[in-house]
Design a protein around this motif. Structure first.
Motif, PDB file in Angstrom:
ATOM      1  N   ASP A 119      -4.989   1.101 -12.979  1.00  0.00           N
ATOM      2  CA  ASP A 119      -5.557   1.557 -14.245  1.00  0.00           C
ATOM      3  C   ASP A 119      -6.449   2.759 -13.954  1.00  0.00           C
ATOM      4  N   VAL A 120      -6.265   3.847 -14.664  1.00  0.00           N
ATOM      5  CA  VAL A 120      -7.066   5.046 -14.404  1.00  0.00           C
ATOM      6  C   VAL A 120      -8.358   5.082 -15.216  1.00  0.00           C
ATOM      7  N   ARG A 121      -8.559   4.114 -16.134  1.00  0.00           N
ATOM      8  CA  ARG A 121      -9.762   4.134 -16.967  1.00  0.00           C
ATOM      9  C   ARG A 121     -10.795   3.082 -16.610  1.00  0.00           C
ATOM     10  N   ARG A 156     -10.559   8.624 -10.071  1.00  0.00           N
ATOM     11  CA  ARG A 156     -10.461   7.301  -9.463  1.00  0.00           C
ATOM     12  C   ARG A 156      -9.346   6.512 -10.135  1.00  0.00           C
ATOM     13  N   VAL A 157      -8.610   5.768  -9.336  1.00  0.00           N
ATOM     14  CA  VAL A 157      -7.576   4.860  -9.837  1.00  0.00           C
ATOM     15  C   VAL A 157      -8.004   3.451  -9.436  1.00  0.00           C
ATOM     16  N   HIS A 158      -8.183   2.575 -10.419  1.00  0.00           N
ATOM     17  CA  HIS A 158      -8.575   1.190 -10.155  1.00  0.00           C
ATOM     18  C   HIS A 158      -7.321   0.405  -9.789  1.00  0.00           C
ATOM     19  N   VAL A 159      -7.427  -0.407  -8.739  1.00  0.00           N
ATOM     20  CA  VAL A 159      -6.262  -1.089  -8.189  1.00  0.00           C
ATOM     21  C   VAL A 159      -6.594  -2.541  -7.893  1.00  0.00           C
ATOM     22  N   PRO A 180     -11.773  -0.890 -14.276  1.00  0.00           N
ATOM     23  CA  PRO A 180     -11.383  -1.867 -13.259  1.00  0.00           C
ATOM     24  C   PRO A 180     -10.368  -2.856 -13.829  1.00  0.00           C
ATOM     25  N   ILE A 181      -9.477  -3.301 -12.968  1.00  0.00           N
ATOM     26  CA  ILE A 181      -8.420  -4.224 -13.370  1.00  0.00           C
ATOM     27  C   ILE A 181      -8.240  -5.267 -12.276  1.00  0.00           C
ATOM     28  N   GLY A 182      -7.789  -6.433 -12.662  1.00  0.00           N
ATOM     29  CA  GLY A 182      -7.473  -7.490 -11.706  1.00  0.00           C
ATOM     30  C   GLY A 182      -6.092  -8.029 -11.991  1.00  0.00           C
ATOM     31  N   ILE A 183      -5.401  -8.495 -10.959  1.00  0.00           N
ATOM     32  CA  ILE A 183      -4.087  -9.102 -11.131  1.00  0.00           C
ATOM     33  C   ILE A 183      -3.986 -10.313 -10.228  1.00  0.00           C
ATOM     34  N   ASP A 184      -3.231 -11.305 -10.660  1.00  0.00           N
ATOM     35  CA  ASP A 184      -2.980 -12.474  -9.822  1.00  0.00           C
ATOM     36  C   ASP A 184      -1.595 -13.023 -10.119  1.00  0.00           C
ATOM     37  N   VAL A 185      -0.961 -13.525  -9.092  1.00  0.00           N
ATOM     38  CA  VAL A 185       0.323 -14.211  -9.220  1.00  0.00           C
ATOM     39  C   VAL A 185       0.133 -15.615  -8.654  1.00  0.00           C
ATOM     40  N   THR A 186       0.616 -16.615  -9.392  1.00  0.00           N
ATOM     41  CA  THR A 186       0.468 -18.015  -9.001  1.00  0.00           C
ATOM     42  C   THR A 186       1.809 -18.715  -9.105  1.00  0.00           C
ATOM     43  N   PHE A 187       2.159 -19.450  -8.064  1.00  0.00           N
ATOM     44  CA  PHE A 187       3.393 -20.245  -8.033  1.00  0.00           C
ATOM     45  C   PHE A 187       3.279 -21.405  -9.022  1.00  0.00           C
ATOM     46  N   ILE A 188       4.324 -21.656  -9.781  1.00  0.00           N
ATOM     47  CA  ILE A 188       4.342 -22.791 -10.714  1.00  0.00           C
ATOM     48  C   ILE A 188       4.836 -24.006  -9.926  1.00  0.00           C
ATOM     49  N   ASN A 189       3.881 -24.760  -9.404  1.00  0.00           N
ATOM     50  CA  ASN A 189       4.177 -25.908  -8.545  1.00  0.00           C
ATOM     51  C   ASN A 189       4.246 -27.171  -9.402  1.00  0.00           C
ATOM     52  N   ARG A 247       0.822  -1.215   0.000  1.00  0.00           N
ATOM     53  CA  ARG A 247       0.000   0.000   0.000  1.00  0.00           C
ATOM     54  C   ARG A 247       0.856   1.266   0.000  1.00  0.00           C
ATOM     55  N   ALA A 248       1.993   1.224   0.692  1.00  0.00           N
ATOM     56  CA  ALA A 248       2.919   2.366   0.656  1.00  0.00           C
ATOM     57  C   ALA A 248       3.492   2.533  -0.748  1.00  0.00           C
ATOM     58  N   THR A 249       3.802   1.421  -1.399  1.00  0.00           N
ATOM     59  CA  THR A 249       4.307   1.468  -2.774  1.00  0.00           C
ATOM     60  C   THR A 249       3.232   2.008  -3.712  1.00  0.00           C
ATOM     61  N   LEU A 250       2.000   1.579  -3.509  1.00  0.00           N
ATOM     62  CA  LEU A 250       0.875   2.097  -4.293  1.00  0.00           C
ATOM     63  C   LEU A 250       0.770   3.611  -4.128  1.00  0.00           C
ATOM     64  N   GLN A 251       0.823   4.079  -2.908  1.00  0.00           N
ATOM     65  CA  GLN A 251       0.723   5.514  -2.621  1.00  0.00           C
ATOM     66  C   GLN A 251       1.812   6.273  -3.388  1.00  0.00           C
ATOM     67  N   GLU A 252       3.052   5.784  -3.325  1.00  0.00           N
ATOM     68  CA  GLU A 252       4.164   6.440  -4.021  1.00  0.00           C
ATOM     69  C   GLU A 252       3.963   6.419  -5.533  1.00  0.00           C
ATOM     70  N   ALA A 253       3.502   5.298  -6.064  1.00  0.00           N
ATOM     71  CA  ALA A 253       3.299   5.181  -7.516  1.00  0.00           C
ATOM     72  C   ALA A 253       2.233   6.148  -8.007  1.00  0.00           C
ATOM     73  N   VAL A 254       1.144   6.261  -7.259  1.00  0.00           N
ATOM     74  CA  VAL A 254       0.062   7.171  -7.650  1.00  0.00           C
ATOM     75  C   VAL A 254       0.550   8.617  -7.571  1.00  0.00           C
ATOM     76  N   GLN A 255       1.280   8.953  -6.515  1.00  0.00           N
ATOM     77  CA  GLN A 255       1.830  10.306  -6.395  1.00  0.00           C
ATOM     78  C   GLN A 255       2.750  10.621  -7.574  1.00  0.00           C
ATOM     79  N   HIS A 256       3.595   9.664  -7.921  1.00  0.00           N
ATOM     80  CA  HIS A 256       4.524   9.860  -9.037  1.00  0.00           C
ATOM     81  C   HIS A 256       3.770  10.036 -10.353  1.00  0.00           C
ATOM     82  N   HIS A 257       2.782   9.164 -10.598  1.00  0.00           N
ATOM     83  CA  HIS A 257       2.026   9.216 -11.852  1.00  0.00           C
ATOM     84  C   HIS A 257       1.301  10.549 -12.019  1.00  0.00           C
ATOM     85  N   PHE A 258       0.671  11.025 -10.941  1.00  0.00           N
ATOM     86  CA  PHE A 258      -0.110  12.252 -11.021  1.00  0.00           C
ATOM     87  C   PHE A 258       0.686  13.504 -10.656  1.00  0.00           C
ATOM     88  N   GLY A 259       1.933  13.327 -10.217  1.00  0.00           N
ATOM     89  CA  GLY A 259       2.745  14.476  -9.853  1.00  0.00           C
ATOM     90  C   GLY A 259       2.162  15.262  -8.696  1.00  0.00           C
TER      91      GLY A 259
END
Length: 182
Positions: free
Chosen positions: A80-82, A63-66, A84-93, A27-39
């Motif tokens: 994504d600013v336009r 609104r920024v979709h996260v 809704p978006i989804g992301i997932d990471v899955t271990f290759i077991n 969430r801290a990284t998200l905050q920094e990224a949004v600040q950087h993107h929007f200046g």
């Protein structure tokens, strides 16, 4: 990965970092990224979180979709600013026991054609195909705000018309993202 209105952020986390600390760092990284993107500064960004739902992020009236995903020592964030978006990471077991179990899981939660394709593969090919399809499926569900559920024709309709992408094997993980076309 970044485009004009869309970004994916990956965070390598300290091994064994508790989940609550990983979320705080993400969430801290998200905050920094949004600040950087929007200046803008931190005061211009609001982040509201409700358990089980994607955070609501606003910069002024924009609104920024996260979406977030965590797996072992990794965290991924999609923005994504336009739309809704989804992301997932899955271990290759590719452990022997999992290679059989993933077929059962695929038959229960993934489209029949995909589960049949996974069943027809073996070894690392099966593990990689399952991880990619699972990550894509979870990303779609997150984008739509839906919980994990068994595959049905109704779910197929709800998930239709989505755009997806995936990143190749990243240190033994598959990362996928999805968004709904407007």
């Amino acid at each position: 990965m970044r485009e004009k209105d869309f970004a994916l952020i990956s965070l390598a986390l300290r091994p064994g970092l508790p989940r609550a600390e990983a979320r705080k760092l993400a969430r801290a990284t998200l905050q920094e990224a949004v600040q950087h993107h929007f200046g803008c500064d931190a005061k211009a960004v609001s982040v509201e979180t409700v358990s089980g739902k994607a955070p609501l992020v606003k910069v002024g009236r924009q609104r920024v979709h996260v979406s977030f995903s965590y797996e072992q020592d990794w965290a991924f964030i999609a923005l994504d600013v336009r739309r809704p978006i989804g992301i997932d990471v899955t271990f290759i077991n590719h452990e022997t026991e999992w290679l059989e179990e993933c077929v059962r899981v695929a038959k229960e939660f993934l489209p029949p054609a995909i589960s049949r394709r996974i069943e027809g593969l073996a070894g690392l090919e099966r593990a990689t195909a399952f991880a990619e399809e699972w990550a894509l499926h979870e990303a779609k569900l997150k984008c739509m705000g839906l919980p994990l559920q068994e595959w049905t024709s109704e779910l197929e309709v709800r998930l239709s018309g989505m755009r997806t992408g995936s990143l190749a094997d990243i240190a033994g993980f598959m990362v996928a993202y999805a968004w709904k076309e407007n």
